[in-house]
Scaffold this motif. Structure first.
Motif, PDB file in Angstrom:
ATOM      1  N   UNK A 212      76.204 111.723 -15.797  1.00 30.43           N
ATOM      2  CA  UNK A 212      76.680 110.480 -15.201  1.00 30.43           C
ATOM      3  C   UNK A 212      77.750 109.829 -16.080  1.00 30.43           C
ATOM      4  N   UNK A 213      78.044 108.591 -15.787  1.00 34.01           N
ATOM      5  CA  UNK A 213      79.032 107.836 -16.572  1.00 34.01           C
ATOM      6  C   UNK A 213      78.406 107.202 -17.819  1.00 34.01           C
ATOM      7  N   UNK A 214      77.215 107.602 -18.137  1.00 39.64           N
ATOM      8  CA  UNK A 214      76.538 107.079 -19.318  1.00 39.64           C
ATOM      9  C   UNK A 214      77.410 107.279 -20.558  1.00 39.64           C
ATOM     10  N   UNK A 215      77.621 106.216 -21.322  1.00 36.46           N
ATOM     11  CA  UNK A 215      78.457 106.303 -22.516  1.00 36.46           C
ATOM     12  C   UNK A 215      77.638 106.747 -23.729  1.00 36.46           C
ATOM     13  N   UNK A 216      78.350 107.097 -24.787  1.00 36.21           N
ATOM     14  CA  UNK A 216      77.678 107.488 -26.016  1.00 36.21           C
ATOM     15  C   UNK A 216      76.809 106.353 -26.549  1.00 36.21           C
ATOM     16  N   UNK A 217      77.348 105.151 -26.540  1.00 35.03           N
ATOM     17  CA  UNK A 217      76.589 103.997 -27.029  1.00 35.03           C
ATOM     18  C   UNK A 217      75.335 103.751 -26.221  1.00 35.03           C
ATOM     19  N   UNK A 309      74.377 113.317 -25.168  1.00 32.56           N
ATOM     20  CA  UNK A 309      75.446 112.334 -25.374  1.00 32.56           C
ATOM     21  C   UNK A 309      75.210 111.478 -26.610  1.00 32.56           C
ATOM     22  N   UNK A 310      73.962 111.335 -27.008  1.00 28.65           N
ATOM     23  CA  UNK A 310      73.654 110.562 -28.212  1.00 28.65           C
ATOM     24  C   UNK A 310      73.984 111.350 -29.473  1.00 28.65           C
ATOM     25  N   UNK A 311      73.922 112.688 -29.387  1.00 32.64           N
ATOM     26  CA  UNK A 311      74.103 113.539 -30.564  1.00 32.64           C
ATOM     27  C   UNK A 311      75.575 113.795 -30.857  1.00 32.64           C
ATOM     28  N   UNK A 312      75.838 114.087 -32.127  1.00 37.96           N
ATOM     29  CA  UNK A 312      77.179 114.478 -32.557  1.00 37.96           C
ATOM     30  C   UNK A 312      77.338 115.989 -32.596  1.00 37.96           C
TER      31      UNK A 312
END
Length: 421
Positions: A212-217, A309-312
């Protein structure tokens, strides 16, 4: 000249040498999913339909999706039904027995000449032997996708019965699909399977998990990761061959240099509770408890993007594997990977562009690669590099490519019956 869907054939009432175009009957295939691996099954089936194959998709409540219902080329048959783990043992057994009865009836009465087994069912020894013989007695041509040549060997529980039943299935199959050249080599070396009977096809990219459009933050908040932390992800089933202990030891080494390092472990032990207990002892021994975010549970599809998305970076510290579906899941989110140099993982990683490779079972080398990655342009430019990784993966591991090769195999087996004028 003929096309894929038409041929020339002599026709009554035409002059000598004249031909007419007659439609060729499309190849019909039963795709047997075993009620598992939704990303693979839902990636392959629509691409086969696009190649002109008529597919009977043998699925379940879990293995279903809109991709299967938008074309007349795919017939979704929910023979497996409910697979809820919350049911009693007796209920689970009854559901499986009912499924086998339905499957046997379907096989005896169905039109497709080609049966393509993506995964075996619950009773693998039965599937590899008696069920394969049943298909052959019915005159079916069997294609088998060997995602693992010998999972028992990988998991440390190989035995005579396991190897004999595998040999039976491999010998009875008319053609076998694998994902790497090394898997093809193992089939020849350990099971005596001729190379002409085995084809290597790419492992298609996982595009079925919601993105989805979920951002990293936003993802970091949902995953419990604070801002400005250097976050590594281990994702999937937890088993001894996954090498989680090497990641924990590497974390202990790098966190002494930079307190911002974190590891997310998202997944659950699968029949390996003793192994997970050993990992817990390793975490205590290394003092990494407050640097590890544990999500020890099944992660549903709708939550998967939180972690990717949370991970680097995704870390695959495996000790033994041919290929990893988790790697392709990471690529679908544009996430770089640090992977142990086992199986064919090196072949799927472009150093500096999609990730880095380290020596297997070597926590010290993994620690070096962690520092190298977090000092590299790949990390510094991660938000823009994600799109490049996605583009690379979608081009190299397209389902259209896999379906095209698979279609040729089907055609050779079923003959694509020629219509008569």
């Amino acid at each position: 000249m003929t096309t894929d869907n038409a041929q020339t054939a002599p026709a009554l009432g035409t002059h000598t040498g004249e031909t007419m175009r007659v439609p060729r009957r499309p190849c019909e295939v039963a795709l047997l999913t075993g009620g598992a691996d939704k990303p693979y099954a839902l990636g392959l089936a629509p691409s086969l339909a696009a190649e002109g194959i008529v597919v009977d998709f043998i699925g379940s409540d879990d293995i279903d999706g809109p991709e299967l219902h938008g074309t007349s080329q795919i017939h979704f048959l929910n023979l497996r039904g409910d697979q809820s783990v919350k049911a009693s043992r007796g209920r689970k057994l009854w559901r499986v027995l009912v499924y086998y009865v339905r499957l046997l009836f379907y096989a005896a009465t169905s039109r497709p000449r080609v049966f393509h087994i993506l995964w075996n069912n619950k009773f693998e020894f039965f599937d590899r032997t008696a069920l394969m013989l049943f298909y052959k007695l019915l005159g079916k041509k069997v294609v088998f996708t060997a995602h693992n040549v010998n999972a028992g060997k990988r998991d440390g529980n190989d035995g005579v019965l396991n190897r004999c039943s595998l040999r039976c299935q491999y010998r009875l199959a008319d053609h076998i699909l694998v994902h790497t050249a090394k898997m093809k080599e193992e089939l020849a070396a350990e099971f005596g399977i001729a190379g002409s009977k085995v084809t290597v096809i790419p492992f298609g990219i996982n595009n079925t998990v919601p993105n989805t459009r979920l951002t990293t933050g936003e993802a970091r908040k949902l995953a419990g990761v604070g801002p400005n932390l250097k976050t590594m992800l281990f994702f999937g089933n937890i088993a001894p061959y996954k090498g989680v202990e090497y990641l924990v030891d590497a974390l202990a080494a790098v966190m002494a240099l930079d307190p911002a390092y974190r590891v997310i472990i998202a997944g659950r032990p699968k029949g390996c509770e003793d192994y997970w207990s050993e990992i817990q002892r390793t975490i205590e021994r290394t003092g990494t408890r407050d640097r590890i975010i544990e999500k020890i549970e099944f992660v549903p599809d709708e939550q998967t993007e939180w972690y990717f998305k949370a991970a680097d970076v995704l870390v695959l510290p495996y000790t033994h594997v041919f290929q990893s579906g988790v790697l392709f899941l990471g690529y679908s989110f544009g996430l770089p990977v640090l992977a142990a140099d086992v199986g064919s993982l090196r072949e799927d990683i472009v150093e500096g562009r999609t990730g880095f490779v380290f020596r297997p079972m070597d926590a010290a080398d993994l620690a070096v690669k962690i520092q190298e990655y977090f000092s590299s342009p790949l990390f510094r430019e991660l938000e823009t590099r994600r799109a490049d990784i996605q583009k690379f993966a979608n081009e190299k591991y397209s389902w259209a490519q896999a379906a095209g090769v698979t279609r040729q195999i089907y055609g050779a087996l079923c003959g694509e019956q020629k219509a008569r004028a």
